[in-house]
Design an enzyme around this catalytic site. Structure first.
Site, PDB file in Angstrom:
ATOM      1  N   HIS A  96     -25.129 -17.150  27.148  1.00 19.81           N
ATOM      2  CA  HIS A  96     -23.766 -16.952  28.816  1.00 19.81           C
ATOM      3  C   HIS A  96     -23.564 -18.163  29.317  1.00 19.81           C
ATOM      4  O   HIS A  96     -21.862 -18.258  29.816  1.00 19.81           O
ATOM      5  CB  HIS A  96     -24.352 -16.714  29.847  1.00 19.81           C
ATOM      6  CG  HIS A  96     -24.818 -15.175  29.593  1.00 19.81           C
ATOM      7  ND1 HIS A  96     -25.655 -14.794  29.570  1.00 19.81           N
ATOM      8  CD2 HIS A  96     -24.591 -13.628  30.921  1.00 19.81           C
ATOM      9  CE1 HIS A  96     -25.415 -13.405  28.953  1.00 19.81           C
ATOM     10  NE2 HIS A  96     -24.660 -12.706  30.409  1.00 19.81           N
TER      11      HIS A  96
ATOM     12  N   GLU B 233     -15.247  -5.286  26.276  1.00 19.60           N
ATOM     13  CA  GLU B 233     -13.589  -6.571  26.664  1.00 19.60           C
ATOM     14  C   GLU B 233     -12.986  -6.481  25.841  1.00 19.60           C
ATOM     15  O   GLU B 233     -12.107  -6.916  25.830  1.00 19.60           O
ATOM     16  CB  GLU B 233     -14.809  -7.908  26.113  1.00 19.60           C
ATOM     17  CG  GLU B 233     -15.752  -7.655  27.229  1.00 19.60           C
ATOM     18  CD  GLU B 233     -17.386  -7.262  27.277  1.00 19.60           C
ATOM     19  OE1 GLU B 233     -18.019  -7.800  28.525  1.00 19.60           O
ATOM     20  OE2 GLU B 233     -17.495  -7.256  26.831  1.00 19.60           O
TER      21      GLU B 233
ATOM     22  N   HIS C 210      -4.084   3.735  -2.627  1.00 18.58           N
ATOM     23  CA  HIS C 210      -4.104   2.569  -1.612  1.00 18.58           C
ATOM     24  C   HIS C 210      -3.533   1.051  -1.378  1.00 18.58           C
ATOM     25  O   HIS C 210      -2.725   0.685  -0.407  1.00 18.58           O
ATOM     26  CB  HIS C 210      -5.352   2.893  -0.604  1.00 18.58           C
ATOM     27  CG  HIS C 210      -5.581   1.965   0.132  1.00 18.58           C
ATOM     28  ND1 HIS C 210      -5.105   3.156   1.345  1.00 18.58           N
ATOM     29  CD2 HIS C 210      -6.706   1.222   1.038  1.00 18.58           C
ATOM     30  CE1 HIS C 210      -5.597   2.126   2.709  1.00 18.58           C
ATOM     31  NE2 HIS C 210      -6.251   1.544   2.502  1.00 18.58           N
TER      32      HIS C 210
ATOM     33  N   HIS D 287       0.563  -1.082  -0.036  1.00 22.42           N
ATOM     34  CA  HIS D 287      -0.188   0.060  -0.491  1.00 22.42           C
ATOM     35  C   HIS D 287       1.350   1.143   0.005  1.00 22.42           C
ATOM     36  O   HIS D 287       1.255   1.743   0.711  1.00 22.42           O
ATOM     37  CB  HIS D 287      -0.319  -0.374   0.929  1.00 22.42           C
ATOM     38  CG  HIS D 287      -1.702  -0.984   1.312  1.00 22.42           C
ATOM     39  ND1 HIS D 287      -3.159  -1.374   1.326  1.00 22.42           N
ATOM     40  CD2 HIS D 287      -1.630  -2.076   1.494  1.00 22.42           C
ATOM     41  CE1 HIS D 287      -3.475  -2.481   1.068  1.00 22.42           C
ATOM     42  NE2 HIS D 287      -2.203  -3.270   2.487  1.00 22.42           N
TER      43      HIS D 287
END
Length: 697
Positions: free
Chosen positions: A490, A429, A277, A29
């Site tokens: 969970h 998290e 790019h 790039h």
């Protein structure tokens, strides 16, 4: 402020090295490196406190290239600044970190210039940056570490730690959620030693950012509590200098400098800017670009005379002076504050204080037992009380994960008091795991915690900690369907297998309180491996170690916990965590029935695989084919231990919402189910034996 012709020559050297390397590799790039060359040049020459002769001295400023695909920008700087390589023993060696030959071998095997910057592989690279946003989020951890170390080590007349952290970000970084999580926390903590430079070039791989990104980034960061400045042209060094000076002068918040740039700037004939790019420019376009710079069109990898010397005369000289002054200050600091100086040295070299294990507990046998998380709380506080730079927290779950440091003086890390050792990450998290990486890269010993199910949110950063070989500690609780009534969302099923699949990560699931002690003993001694400590919410019986093998066997990953009375087992029961006590209960019944059973506790497969073949065969004898593994999780991977003839009792569905005992009965985690499985295995084993006998005759 007046620039000189040598300034532009240095900038163009960075540009041409970048485009030549990408072109030769036919991969990479070049556009961003070309556009941002003025920005990084001015930052490194006039603001970054960095000594190329010693790129790891503790109080250096950190530069993080969050837009890792623009790696040639960094490699060009490392080469032109003559940054020296550092070996694994933290010794600076004579060779350059990045040679011109390395640049010529950009993205090739064994080059010090891989496609994205890799920590530990190339000296001067502060963190591995591949996935967008990770570098930015990691830089928040570096800034937090700087603030904590300053609060702990600095004394009147001894400013030992006061470094700044700069991160170069792009549109992709700004779109990634982890960046928003980390920026929000950085603003809340008022980390004024943190500066992000945002390359606002409006281009991503698919084309214009108008396709998917139209928010007002300046307003967003203002709402986060950041100081925001704008430089309207990446080539305007005067405005860039003012923006960076404003960052240095700002004392109550982090700074975002928005730099407007045009990707592949200086190659005006290139029509497809998105290709610039993500693809090489092509020989013709490179010649046009070099012509626009006044550069020899046919020259490749040209470093004009005087360019490296110019870097040495400014950045090199100021960095060397800063380091030498710091070293002199440290010598005096060692006399004035010997204990603090010893701690700073040990922390930087990942050495532990003398007597760090002095307060480790031994838990008495108890059939009712203790939850893994509760045992860990005791051990964590015992260790942290002896290791001052062990700091950490939770993603808003410390009361459940039991990871709060409770001894006198532990305190909370906040904008009002950076000396606190309890970190509060909020419900973030992913950012927490990235920030832990930044803390660890700064040599703070960092831990973070959450429920095991939410390791999925943290996984990208956990993976990077393993790639970088840094000893981040992840404490995960609520490790199984033992979560009970919280239900399938969970209850972790595939998470254990997912963590075990990460190369270099130690996943440790202790069976009782004393295995928790031994797990922490292993984890705190690690230098180059991250660890995931997986703990139960429910109480686990504390095994009688006068009857069963000592928990110190955990250090070898797996060990014989309960042996067959004759020492010649006919069936093996293999388990981790809470299921070990289930195997022990079945073992006691089997022995009463005359079955020669052996229980093997296997808390850490990774450590077990490092043992000699002789030891592994001793624990799991190849000739014993009747084997059963028990784990309240997906059975993925257990086949390597139970073999083709063995059996795995585990989960092949998601869980359910119900009390634990009902779930264990429903999914077959009971002594009766295990006893039945043993009988099946022994019957199958006898059947195989008869067939083998008949085939012999």
């Amino acid at each position: 402020m007046k620039t000189q012709p040598i300034d532009q020559q240095c900038i163009n050297t960075i540009r041409t090295l970048s485009m030549d390397a990408v072109q030769q590799a036919n991969s990479g790039h070049p556009g961003t490196a070309m556009a941002l060359a003025p920005v990084v040049y001015w930052l490194w020459q006039h603001f970054l406190r960095f000594d190329p002769q010693d790129p790891i001295w503790p109080n250096r400023d950190r530069f993080v290239l969050s837009i890792g695909h623009a790696s040639m920008l960094l490699y060009s700087l490392l080469h032109l600044c003559r940054v020296r390589a550092v070996n694994p023993a933290y010794e600076t060696v004579g060779e350059l970190s990045v040679t011109l030959d390395d640049i010529k071998k950009f993205r090739q095997l064994e080059s010090k210039c891989p496609g994205h910057p890799e920590y530990r592989w190339t000296s001067g690279v502060e963190t591995t940056t591949g996935p967008l946003g990770q570098g930015a989020a990691t830089s928040v951890g570096m800034a937090m570490a700087g603030r904590w170390m300053g609060a702990y080590f600095n004394r009147p007349g001894f400013q030992m730690i006061d470094y700044d952290v700069y991160a170069l970000c792009g549109d992709g970084c700004m779109m990634e959620g982890v960046t928003g999580e980390a920026a929000s926390l950085a603003g809340h903590l008022k980390l004024s030693n943190l500066c992000w430079i945002y390359d606002n070039n409006h281009i991503t791989i698919e084309g214009s950012t108008r396709l998917a990104f139209s928010e007002d980034v300046a307003t967003r960061f203002g709402a986060y509590g950041w100081n925001v400045t704008v430089v309207c042209d990446a080539n305007d060094l005067t405005m860039l200098d003012r923006a960076l000076t404003a960052f240095r002068d700002c004392e109550d918040r982090p700074t975002l400098i928005i730099v407007d740039s045009h990707i592949a700037y200086g190659a005006p004939h290139k029509q497809d800017t998105s290709a610039a790019h993500g693809e090489p420019l092509g020989e013709a376009e490179i010649k046009l670009a070099k012509r626009s710079y006044g550069w020899p069109e046919d020259a490749q990898f040209l470093v004009p005379a005087g360019v490296p010397e110019h870097f040495q005369s400014l950045m090199g000289r100021s960095g060397r002076m800063a380091r030498e002054q710091w070293m002199m200050r440290f010598a005096a600091y060692r006399l004035a504050y010997p204990e603090l100086a010893d701690a700073l040295y040990r922390m930087q070299h990942r050495e532990l204080p003398r007597g760090w294990e002095r307060d480790l507990p031994t838990f008495p046998a108890d059939p009712k037992g203790l939850a893994g998380r509760d045992a860990s709380a005791v051990v964590l506080n015992a260790v942290a009380g002896r290791v001052p730079w062990l700091i950490g927290g939770s993603a808003d779950l410390a009361p459940s994960t039991k990871t709060r440091l409770t001894f006198d003086g532990a305190g909370d890390f906040s904008s009002a008091d950076y000396s606190g050792r309890n970190l509060h990450f909020g419900v973030r998290e992913h950012a927490m795991a990235s920030i832990l990486n930044g803390l660890s890269l700064s040599k703070v010993r960092a831990f973070g915690s959450g429920f095991l199910i939410f390791s999925d949110y943290a996984k990208p950063a956990i993976r990077l900690s393993a790639i970088m070989e840094i000893p981040v500690i992840h404490v995960f609780t609520h490790d199984s369907i033992g979560v009970g009534e919280d239900g399938p969302t969970h209850q972790p099923i595939e998470q254990l297998a997912s963590l075990r699949a990460v190369p270099g990560l130690l996943m440790i699931r202790p069976a009782d309180a004393n295995e928790v002690v031994e797990a922490w003993r292993v984890i705190i001694s690690l230098h180059h491996e991250p660890a995931a400590l997986v703990l139960s919410r429910q109480a686990l019986p504390t095994l009688d170690r006068t009857k069963y093998a000592p928990a110190s066997g955990l250090a070898r990953g797996a060990y014989v916990l309960a042996e067959a009375p004759g020492g010649q087992p006919e069936v093996l029961l293999l388990a981790t965590g809470s299921e070990v006590s289930l195997c022990v209960a079945a073992y006691e019944r089997l022995i009463m029935e005359g079955v020669q059973a052996r229980v093997v506790s296997m808390p850490c497969w990774e450590l077990f695989e490092r043992q000699s073949q002789a030891y592994r065969d001793q624990v799991i004898p190849p000739h014993v084919t009747a084997r059963i593994s028990v784990e309240e999780a997906a059975t993925t991977g257990w086949d390597r231990y139970v073999g083709a003839a063995g059996m795995s009792i585990g989960m092949n569905t998601f869980g359910a919402s119900a009390p634990l005992k009902e779930l264990q009965k429903k999914f077959g985690f009971t002594p009766d189910r295990l006893m039945a499985a043993v009988r099946e295995q022994l019957a199958a084993d006898r059947s195989r034996g008869k067939k083998d006998h008949l085939s012999v005759h």
